[in-house]
Design an enzyme around this catalytic site. Sequence first.
Site, PDB file in Angstrom:
ATOM      1  N   THR A 135       1.315  -0.960   0.108  1.00 13.29           N
ATOM      2  CA  THR A 135      -0.091  -0.232  -0.058  1.00 13.29           C
ATOM      3  C   THR A 135       0.865   1.240   0.208  1.00 13.29           C
ATOM      4  O   THR A 135       1.754   0.877   0.363  1.00 13.29           O
ATOM      5  CB  THR A 135      -1.095  -0.058   1.187  1.00 13.29           C
ATOM      6  OG1 THR A 135      -1.397   1.336   1.141  1.00 13.29           O
ATOM      7  CG2 THR A 135      -0.264  -0.513   2.485  1.00 13.29           C
ATOM      8  N   ASP A 136       0.361   2.221  -0.938  1.00 14.82           N
ATOM      9  CA  ASP A 136       0.694   3.614  -0.568  1.00 14.82           C
ATOM     10  C   ASP A 136       1.349   4.684   1.050  1.00 14.82           C
ATOM     11  O   ASP A 136       1.931   5.257   1.401  1.00 14.82           O
ATOM     12  CB  ASP A 136       0.212   4.449  -1.545  1.00 14.82           C
ATOM     13  CG  ASP A 136      -0.775   4.348  -1.026  1.00 14.82           C
ATOM     14  OD1 ASP A 136      -2.068   4.651  -0.017  1.00 14.82           O
ATOM     15  OD2 ASP A 136      -1.532   6.092  -1.749  1.00 14.82           O
ATOM     16  N   GLU A 137      -0.149   3.685   1.847  1.00 14.38           N
ATOM     17  CA  GLU A 137      -0.110   4.146   3.240  1.00 14.38           C
ATOM     18  C   GLU A 137       1.403   4.099   4.094  1.00 14.38           C
ATOM     19  O   GLU A 137       1.782   4.522   5.515  1.00 14.38           O
ATOM     20  CB  GLU A 137      -1.094   3.269   4.027  1.00 14.38           C
ATOM     21  CG  GLU A 137      -2.713   3.589   3.055  1.00 14.38           C
ATOM     22  CD  GLU A 137      -3.761   3.099   4.391  1.00 14.38           C
ATOM     23  OE1 GLU A 137      -3.687   3.629   5.544  1.00 14.38           O
ATOM     24  OE2 GLU A 137      -4.378   3.338   3.707  1.00 14.38           O
ATOM     25  N   TYR A 161      -2.283  -0.733  11.395  1.00 21.34           N
ATOM     26  CA  TYR A 161      -2.502  -1.653   9.903  1.00 21.34           C
ATOM     27  C   TYR A 161      -0.937  -0.932   8.889  1.00 21.34           C
ATOM     28  O   TYR A 161      -0.304  -1.794   8.187  1.00 21.34           O
ATOM     29  CB  TYR A 161      -3.541  -1.199   8.904  1.00 21.34           C
ATOM     30  CG  TYR A 161      -3.164  -0.812   7.532  1.00 21.34           C
ATOM     31  CD1 TYR A 161      -3.324  -2.602   7.170  1.00 21.34           C
ATOM     32  CD2 TYR A 161      -3.434   0.094   6.848  1.00 21.34           C
ATOM     33  CE1 TYR A 161      -3.538  -2.807   5.320  1.00 21.34           C
ATOM     34  CE2 TYR A 161      -2.923  -0.308   5.069  1.00 21.34           C
ATOM     35  CZ  TYR A 161      -2.762  -1.886   4.596  1.00 21.34           C
ATOM     36  OH  TYR A 161      -3.583  -1.885   3.112  1.00 21.34           O
ATOM     37  N   LYS A 165       2.299  -3.263   7.421  1.00 25.66           N
ATOM     38  CA  LYS A 165       2.238  -3.528   5.900  1.00 25.66           C
ATOM     39  C   LYS A 165       3.452  -3.241   6.069  1.00 25.66           C
ATOM     40  O   LYS A 165       4.388  -3.829   5.198  1.00 25.66           O
ATOM     41  CB  LYS A 165       1.535  -2.582   5.306  1.00 25.66           C
ATOM     42  CG  LYS A 165      -0.381  -2.962   5.258  1.00 25.66           C
ATOM     43  CD  LYS A 165      -0.122  -4.286   4.619  1.00 25.66           C
ATOM     44  CE  LYS A 165      -0.230  -4.614   3.080  1.00 25.66           C
ATOM     45  NZ  LYS A 165      -0.706  -6.192   2.590  1.00 25.66           N
TER      46      LYS A 165
HETATM   47  P1  NAD Z   1     -10.320  -7.082   2.319  1.00 28.75           P
HETATM   48  O1  NAD Z   1      -9.599  -6.677   3.469  1.00 28.75           O
HETATM   49  O2  NAD Z   1     -10.927  -7.129   0.987  1.00 28.75           O
HETATM   50  O3  NAD Z   1      -9.338  -8.637   1.852  1.00 28.75           O
HETATM   51  C1  NAD Z   1      -8.749  -9.763   2.642  1.00 28.75           C
HETATM   52  C2  NAD Z   1      -8.557 -11.108   2.260  1.00 28.75           C
HETATM   53  O4  NAD Z   1      -7.403 -11.462   3.092  1.00 28.75           O
HETATM   54  C3  NAD Z   1      -9.767 -11.394   3.012  1.00 28.75           C
HETATM   55  O5  NAD Z   1     -10.040 -12.592   1.702  1.00 28.75           O
HETATM   56  C4  NAD Z   1      -9.499 -12.392   4.081  1.00 28.75           C
HETATM   57  O6  NAD Z   1      -9.899 -13.224   4.247  1.00 28.75           O
HETATM   58  C5  NAD Z   1      -8.279 -12.668   3.130  1.00 28.75           C
HETATM   59  N1  NAD Z   1      -7.342 -12.987   4.393  1.00 28.75           N
HETATM   60  C6  NAD Z   1      -7.510 -12.237   5.885  1.00 28.75           C
HETATM   61  N2  NAD Z   1      -6.240 -12.974   6.811  1.00 28.75           N
HETATM   62  C7  NAD Z   1      -5.985 -13.923   6.234  1.00 28.75           C
HETATM   63  C8  NAD Z   1      -5.696 -14.942   6.437  1.00 28.75           C
HETATM   64  N3  NAD Z   1      -4.081 -15.348   8.122  1.00 28.75           N
HETATM   65  N4  NAD Z   1      -4.634 -16.261   5.461  1.00 28.75           N
HETATM   66  C9  NAD Z   1      -5.738 -16.754   4.435  1.00 28.75           C
HETATM   67  N5  NAD Z   1      -6.844 -15.546   3.911  1.00 28.75           N
HETATM   68  C10 NAD Z   1      -5.870 -14.835   4.456  1.00 28.75           C
HETATM   69  O7  NAD Z   1      -8.550  -6.711   1.388  1.00 28.75           O
HETATM   70  P2  NAD Z   1      -8.210  -6.159   0.514  1.00 28.75           P
HETATM   71  O8  NAD Z   1      -8.839  -4.813   0.109  1.00 28.75           O
HETATM   72  O9  NAD Z   1      -8.848  -6.745  -1.103  1.00 28.75           O
HETATM   73  O10 NAD Z   1      -6.590  -5.658   0.039  1.00 28.75           O
HETATM   74  C11 NAD Z   1      -5.493  -6.728  -1.256  1.00 28.75           C
HETATM   75  C12 NAD Z   1      -4.304  -6.423  -0.247  1.00 28.75           C
HETATM   76  O11 NAD Z   1      -4.064  -5.744  -1.076  1.00 28.75           O
HETATM   77  C13 NAD Z   1      -4.292  -6.109   0.900  1.00 28.75           C
HETATM   78  O12 NAD Z   1      -2.672  -6.706   1.321  1.00 28.75           O
HETATM   79  C14 NAD Z   1      -4.292  -5.080   1.409  1.00 28.75           C
HETATM   80  O13 NAD Z   1      -3.323  -4.308   2.268  1.00 28.75           O
HETATM   81  C15 NAD Z   1      -3.882  -3.756  -0.227  1.00 28.75           C
HETATM   82  N6  NAD Z   1      -4.345  -2.812  -0.263  1.00 28.75           N
HETATM   83  C16 NAD Z   1      -5.107  -2.474  -0.073  1.00 28.75           C
HETATM   84  C17 NAD Z   1      -6.100  -1.495  -0.828  1.00 28.75           C
HETATM   85  C18 NAD Z   1      -7.222  -0.702  -0.829  1.00 28.75           C
HETATM   86  O14 NAD Z   1      -7.671   0.189  -1.912  1.00 28.75           O
HETATM   87  N7  NAD Z   1      -8.436  -1.955  -0.808  1.00 28.75           N
HETATM   88  C19 NAD Z   1      -4.907  -0.605  -1.209  1.00 28.75           C
HETATM   89  C20 NAD Z   1      -3.632  -0.960  -1.785  1.00 28.75           C
HETATM   90  C21 NAD Z   1      -3.370  -2.653  -1.429  1.00 28.75           C
HETATM   91  O1  DAU Z   2      -4.022   3.661   0.679  1.00 36.54           O
HETATM   92  C1  DAU Z   2      -4.502   2.228   0.417  1.00 36.54           C
HETATM   93  C2  DAU Z   2      -4.932   2.506   1.049  1.00 36.54           C
HETATM   94  O2  DAU Z   2      -6.690   2.963   1.453  1.00 36.54           O
HETATM   95  C3  DAU Z   2      -4.751   1.044   1.371  1.00 36.54           C
HETATM   96  O3  DAU Z   2      -3.859   0.090   1.911  1.00 36.54           O
HETATM   97  C4  DAU Z   2      -6.070   0.113   2.879  1.00 36.54           C
HETATM   98  O4  DAU Z   2      -6.274  -1.485   2.724  1.00 36.54           O
HETATM   99  C5  DAU Z   2      -7.695   0.756   2.361  1.00 36.54           C
HETATM  100  O5  DAU Z   2      -8.894   0.416   3.020  1.00 36.54           O
HETATM  101  C6  DAU Z   2      -6.704   2.145   1.870  1.00 36.54           C
HETATM  102  O6  DAU Z   2      -7.032   3.010   3.099  1.00 36.54           O
HETATM  103  P1  DAU Z   2      -7.668   4.312   3.753  1.00 36.54           P
HETATM  104  O7  DAU Z   2      -8.492   4.068   5.399  1.00 36.54           O
HETATM  105  O8  DAU Z   2      -7.544   5.294   2.793  1.00 36.54           O
HETATM  106  O9  DAU Z   2      -9.761   3.880   3.142  1.00 36.54           O
HETATM  107  P2  DAU Z   2     -10.946   4.173   3.520  1.00 36.54           P
HETATM  108  O10 DAU Z   2     -12.214   4.136   2.768  1.00 36.54           O
HETATM  109  O11 DAU Z   2     -11.054   3.949   4.889  1.00 36.54           O
HETATM  110  O12 DAU Z   2     -10.954   6.054   3.671  1.00 36.54           O
HETATM  111  C7  DAU Z   2     -10.220   6.555   2.947  1.00 36.54           C
HETATM  112  C8  DAU Z   2     -10.923   8.540   3.373  1.00 36.54           C
HETATM  113  O13 DAU Z   2     -11.853   8.476   3.356  1.00 36.54           O
HETATM  114  C9  DAU Z   2     -10.155   8.001   4.803  1.00 36.54           C
HETATM  115  O14 DAU Z   2      -9.894   9.150   4.871  1.00 36.54           O
HETATM  116  C10 DAU Z   2     -11.250   8.130   5.389  1.00 36.54           C
HETATM  117  C11 DAU Z   2     -12.166   8.621   5.069  1.00 36.54           C
HETATM  118  N1  DAU Z   2     -13.329   8.797   5.426  1.00 36.54           N
HETATM  119  C12 DAU Z   2     -13.501   6.398   5.327  1.00 36.54           C
HETATM  120  C13 DAU Z   2     -14.507   6.078   6.767  1.00 36.54           C
HETATM  121  C14 DAU Z   2     -14.896   4.650   6.384  1.00 36.54           C
HETATM  122  C15 DAU Z   2     -14.126   8.777   5.899  1.00 36.54           C
HETATM  123  O15 DAU Z   2     -14.462  10.206   6.745  1.00 36.54           O
HETATM  124  N2  DAU Z   2     -15.602   7.948   6.862  1.00 36.54           N
HETATM  125  C16 DAU Z   2     -15.810   6.598   6.479  1.00 36.54           C
HETATM  126  O16 DAU Z   2     -16.680   6.197   6.998  1.00 36.54           O
END
Ligand code: NAD
Ligand code: DAU
Length: 356
Positions: A135-137, A161, A165
């Site tokens: 992630t960019d975080e 989180y 990562k």
């Molecule tokens: P998600 O939470 O939707 O899905 C996570 C999946 O991992 C689920 O299916 C869960 O059952 C599985 N899982 C969790 N713990 C496990 C374990 N111990 N063993 C096997 N499976 C397990 O997550 P996502 O949003 O699809 O993100 C996927 C990946 O991408 C993550 O590594 C996250 O850090 C990264 N990422 C997410 C975003 C985003 O915006 N969602 C952006 C950048 C990177």
């Molecule tokens: O940047 C990549 C990341 O993006 C991933 O690594 C994470 O897995 C993914 O969850 C996401 O993280 P964020 O914290 O940025 O995503 P989220 O959707 O939770 O929130 C996006 C923005 O919106 C953040 O600034 C918080 C804000 N927010 C979020 C929620 C859930 C609100 O204002 N209200 C809300 O109820």
Amino acid sequence: MQNSIIVTGGAGFIGSNFIHRWIEMEDASVINLDKLTYAGNLASLQAVTESPRYQFVHGDICDQESVRRLLETHAPRAIVHFAAESHVDRSIHGPAEFVRTNIEGTFKLLEEARRYCESLAPVARERFRFLHVSTDEVYGSLEPQGPGFCETTPYAPNSPYSASKAASDHLVRAYHHTYRLSTLTTNCSNNYGPYQFPEKLIPLMILNALQGAALPVYGDGEHRRDWLYVVDHCDAIRAVLVKGQPGQTYNIGGEQEMSNIEVVNIICEVLDKLRPAARSYSKLVQFVKDRPGHDRRYAMNISKIRRELGWEPKESFKSGIRKTVEWYLANPQWVSGVTSGSYRDWIKKQYQGASN
Ligand code: NAD
Ligand code: DAU
């Protein structure tokens, strides 16, 4: 060695989109190892369940013995590692599971990948890839006018989180440096699109709006994120898998930086057109208590992946968000499957008493 790949966390949001895209675009098989936590959902994979090139294995990446057996059985040419605890707000309530899955789980996978690679003949070992999805975080928060994160930006994670990562990224780096495991790391910005669990901003806002519930925007709503349509992310990962240089990291983003309040207002405008109500959905916006330690701004510099691998995002936020809203409107069954009792418990825990 077979031509198949193992995906971890393939029942989650990005993993399930990746598997759909893989089956559509590639010839090789995919094995999905997923623990099915609250975020894992086999309903997201219904369309590929019957494919002879798809197989689901219920398991935990922290269970090293099972991972070992899986690698021995399938002899894959790659592991694409999505499995993680992914929600920042949940990491604030309970960081332990993030340390377990994201750090310990990645460590155990790396150990087994290393062992597996050592058993391979030189040509197969050369071909094997461990692609770590991050992630960019990990880079922390940007100044308002500063340039976007690039691959050499120092790590400065701010939430449990992102710290978990970042730790996993460091382990991946070390396994390449020390053991010459052919690793690839991708650091991506915020994804949105079909099958996203509605704890995250975009699906939460769509579903709350449709129910006439408040749209809870944290703090002043001026926190900024760089939004990428999930299918673009999946295509970037496939490009890195094929053309990426082992040991390298690649930043991925949509070049669609926006404040949260802008995002929420755009969602409301799209809903006003597609599902008009008596008054605009934007009237439901409510500014609520801020997230502790909330990062102010993320933005990605994607010149490296564009220049070296020829990837760039195809979807604008305008086109991607419309597709996303249409998808949630067209899939009420999927939605009702994920908004069960435990989901309602989470919403209560996170938002009750949150108003400013
Ligand atoms: P998600 O939470 O939707 O899905 C996570 C999946 O991992 C689920 O299916 C869960 O059952 C599985 N899982 C969790 N713990 C496990 C374990 N111990 N063993 C096997 N499976 C397990 O997550 P996502 O949003 O699809 O993100 C996927 C990946 O991408 C993550 O590594 C996250 O850090 C990264 N990422 C997410 C975003 C985003 O915006 N969602 C952006 C950048 C990177
Ligand atoms: O940047 C990549 C990341 O993006 C991933 O690594 C994470 O897995 C993914 O969850 C996401 O993280 P964020 O914290 O940025 O995503 P989220 O959707 O939770 O929130 C996006 C923005 O919106 C953040 O600034 C918080 C804000 N927010 C979020 C929620 C859930 C609100 O204002 N209200 C809300 O109820």
